[in-house]
Structure formats: C-alpha cells, structure tokens
Design an enzyme around this catalytic site. Structure first.
Site, short mmCIF file in Angstrom:
data_model
loop_
_atom_site.label_atom_id
_atom_site.label_comp_id
_atom_site.label_asym_id
_atom_site.label_seq_id
_atom_site.Cartn_x
_atom_site.Cartn_y
_atom_site.Cartn_z
N HIS A 67 0.82 -1.22 0.00
CA HIS A 67 0.00 0.00 0.00
C HIS A 67 0.85 1.27 0.00
O HIS A 67 1.91 1.34 0.62
CB HIS A 67 -1.02 -0.01 1.14
CG HIS A 67 -0.49 0.15 2.54
ND1 HIS A 67 -0.30 1.38 3.13
CD2 HIS A 67 -0.16 -0.78 3.48
CE1 HIS A 67 0.12 1.21 4.37
NE2 HIS A 67 0.22 -0.09 4.61
N ASP A 179 6.15 2.47 6.39
CA ASP A 179 4.85 1.79 6.41
C ASP A 179 3.88 2.56 5.52
O ASP A 179 3.32 3.57 5.95
CB ASP A 179 4.34 1.72 7.84
CG ASP A 179 3.00 1.05 7.99
OD1 ASP A 179 2.52 0.46 7.02
OD2 ASP A 179 2.42 1.16 9.08
N GLU A 213 -5.17 1.58 2.82
CA GLU A 213 -4.98 0.45 3.74
C GLU A 213 -5.10 0.90 5.19
O GLU A 213 -5.65 0.17 6.02
CB GLU A 213 -3.60 -0.18 3.50
CG GLU A 213 -3.36 -1.49 4.25
CD GLU A 213 -2.75 -1.32 5.64
OE1 GLU A 213 -2.61 -2.33 6.36
OE2 GLU A 213 -2.43 -0.17 6.03
N GLU A 214 -4.60 2.09 5.48
CA GLU A 214 -4.56 2.56 6.87
C GLU A 214 -5.94 2.83 7.45
O GLU A 214 -6.08 2.98 8.67
CB GLU A 214 -3.70 3.82 6.98
CG GLU A 214 -2.22 3.63 6.62
CD GLU A 214 -1.46 2.80 7.64
OE1 GLU A 214 -2.07 2.39 8.66
OE2 GLU A 214 -0.26 2.56 7.42
N ASP A 236 4.12 -5.87 3.50
CA ASP A 236 3.92 -4.77 4.44
C ASP A 236 5.13 -4.73 5.38
O ASP A 236 6.16 -5.35 5.11
CB ASP A 236 2.62 -4.96 5.21
CG ASP A 236 1.95 -3.64 5.58
OD1 ASP A 236 2.63 -2.77 6.14
OD2 ASP A 236 0.74 -3.49 5.33
N HIS A 323 4.34 3.73 12.93
CA HIS A 323 3.39 4.82 13.08
C HIS A 323 3.94 5.98 13.90
O HIS A 323 3.21 6.65 14.63
CB HIS A 323 2.06 4.33 13.65
CG HIS A 323 1.22 3.61 12.64
ND1 HIS A 323 -0.15 3.47 12.77
CD2 HIS A 323 1.53 3.00 11.48
CE1 HIS A 323 -0.62 2.80 11.73
NE2 HIS A 323 0.39 2.50 10.93
#
Length: 356
Positions: A67, A179, A213-214, A236, A323
């Site tokens: 993603h 990410d 995706e998030e 991922d 994150h």
C-alpha cells in the site's frame, strides 16, 4: 568503516512523496513513473489503485500488493484566530503529534505549519502528565485570522509530518512512511526485475500499489476483486521487537537485519507459505517467522477473502517505531524481500492455485 548502500531512487521518491489515505496523488505519480514502463499493461481504478501487469495470459494469476497510503491529519475546523484543528487519518499515537513540523497539501500548493502545544512552563503538575485529546491540538501556519488562514488552506486539506528519508548508519535508514511505501516499492520492483528476465515466469503477475490500507484495507478489497487472483502475497511491515520496552513473550521475536518476516496463521495459505520458505532457502536468504492467530492488520486480510477466496501469503519488512515520524528499517531486509518475491514468482508453476 561501513559503506552506505546505494539507495534505489524509486524507493527514495516513494518515501519523499506525501500520500495520506484518500490523497495518494504524489505516490501514485512515483509508481506510475517507475512501474508503468516495465509493465505489459498498466491500469488505475476509481479508488486510486495502480495495477501493473506482466504476462497477461499467464497462469496462475499472482497478485502482489503493497500500500502507498500513509498516516495524515485532515483539517476540519479553523478558529477565529486562524489556528487549524484536525482529525487523524489512520492510527496515530497522540503522544508524538505535538511539536511537529507539517506540510499541508492544498489546491494552491504546499503550506508549512507546526502542531502547537502549550509550553511546559505554563502547565501545572497535572497538565504535564496529561496527553492532549485530538480536539485539543492544533496546527499553526502563522495566520493572523480565520480569513487569512482560509486564503491558504481549506477544510478537508491534509497534512503529513515534515520528515524525510535519511541513512543513519550503513544500511539502517529512517523515514516518515516506510509503512508501507517500502511494500509498494518491493512489489513494483519485483515486477520491474521480472520484466527484465530473459524467460518470463508461467504466471500472470499483477503488482498493485493499493490505497487506503490505513483506514480499512479498502484499496486491496476492490483491487483483488478486479484482478481475481489465484494466489496473492501482501507485502507490508511488521514489528521488529529487538529494542527496549518490547516483550517478545507478547509480540514475538523479530529483529532488524534478520531478513523477511513470513507470517503463519489462518490468514495465510499453507501452500503459499511453504513456497515462500522454499524460495528463501533456494536463495539462502535468512527469514523470520511471525505467528498471526487472526486476520492480520494488512492487505492480506482483504486478499484472502476476495471473490471465492484467494491463496494468500504475507511477507513483511522488520520495522522499528511503527506509526511514528521516524520509522526504522534495514535496507538489506528490503532487498532480500525483492529477491524472495522474484524467485517465488519464477518458481510458481502453471496450475498451482494453492488449494489444500
């Protein structure tokens, strides 16, 4: 002295692009520029996914998904003094939002700002222990009034942290959104390398840069319906637990530089897993295992249950500090993932659909 590796421009450009979920414009442009020339066919869809296909008449159909969206902040309110209030896009840790430089993407270009916070000198003891709620945080763009702020930004504009790519030491690198820009790079680079092979693999290979995706694996949900793969591999990041304050009894034992992380569990097809392991052993690539007892928090959860079901695998890059504005990976793990998927695709025989 350790020599720093050459970092692929494709990867750096993806990492420097700004692409909060639903606003993936910059990352889409990077993927278009690098993957489209290598693909036999190339498409985009209504959600913003990018689909590069190699060997369109091949069998089986193999979908690789990474993603391109990332965390962000969305402007939702401007107060009379010109300060911007926001909601989060994706799963933010509230303790790391304040005091950051941000870039807001607007119709008129990028606007710089900072996430404001009351100085510690102006807090009592109770305030110092408190983590502000999202509605108590704001972005300061130096505007003197609401009217002035709205001349520069609009409700619905999005912001990202102003943190770029950097090498820390050797092949250890940091960036705002490994990410999952790194996963999008890996699937795109896999297609690029397969296209350069003298002998094409039997499979039809579709490398998809998925969106949103998030906020619920939304791009993978629609793209997998369109591609209709027999076999899919999501790429991922996953948690490297080799740092302080991370108990492997709770979170498993994976480390930076230990090679690709291969997931096992009900989200993972056992035949696809075995083929990934076989490819790693064939190339003598070190790999790590991660047990996932339920649907994973990745595109794999959507891929597996697309249409009548898809034989799905999950390959992850070990990552520290997920994150946060400064995620950490070992670029050697990234390269190992590309090589692994190239070999996996080459070894996939016609008629293999992962049924068990």
């Amino acid at each position: 002295m350790t020599k720093s590796p050459a970092v692929p421009p494709f990867l750096i450009e993806l990492l420097e692009s700004r692409s909060p979920s639903g606003y993936e414009f910059e990352a889409q442009a990077v993927y278009d520029r690098h993957v489209k020339p290598a693909a036999d066919t190339y498409a985009k869809d209504a959600l913003g996914n990018r689909l590069g296909t190699l060997n369109p008449k091949g069998d089986p159909v193999l979908m690789l998904a990474g993603h391109i969206d990332e965390l962000g902040l969305m402007i939702t309110f401007v107060n009379p003094a010109g300060f911007l209030y926001f909601q989060t896009i994706g799963g933010h840790d509230r303790t790391v939002i304040s005091g950051r430089r941000v870039v807001i993407q607007t119709a008129h270009g990028n606007v710089k700002g900072v996430t404001g916070k009351r100085a510690i000198h102006l807090m009592d003891e109770a305030d110092r222990k408190k983590v502000p709620e999202i509605h108590e945080m704001w972005i300061d763009i130096g505007a003197a009034s609401k009217a002035e702020a709205l001349e520069r930004v609009g409700v619905g504009d999005v912001a990202t942290y102003d943190h770029g790519f950097d090498l820390l030491h050797g092949s250890i690198a940091t960036a705002r959104a490994f990410d999952d820009k790194v996963g999008a790079y890996i699937v795109g680079e896999t297609l690029i390398r397969l296209s350069a092979e003298k002998k094409r693999p039997p499979a039809k290979v579709v490398a998809v840069a998925t969106v949103q995706e998030e906020i619920g694996v939304r791009g993978a949900t629609t793209a997998s319906y369109e591609v209709n793969p027999h076999i899919a591999v999501a790429v991922d990041v996953s948690h490297a637990t080799d740092h302080p304050d991370c108990d492997p009894r709770k979170y498993g034992d994976c480390k930076l530089g230990g090679g690709p992380i291969l997931a096992r569990g009900p989200n993972i097809n056992p035949k696809v897993f075995d083929r990934l392991v076989a490819a790693a052993k064939k190339l003598k690539i070190s790999y790590q295992l991660e047990g996932e007892s339920r649907p994973t928090g990745t595109d794999a959860r959507a891929l597996q249950v697309a249409r009548s079901g898809v034989a799905t695998g999950l390959v992850c890059v070990p990552l520290r500090y997920m994150h946060t504005p400064s995620e950490l990976v070992n670029l050697a793990d990234v390269e190992a993932c590309v090589k692994l998927l190239v070999q996996f695709a080459k070894d996939l025989p016609a008629g293999e659909y992962g049924h068990w």
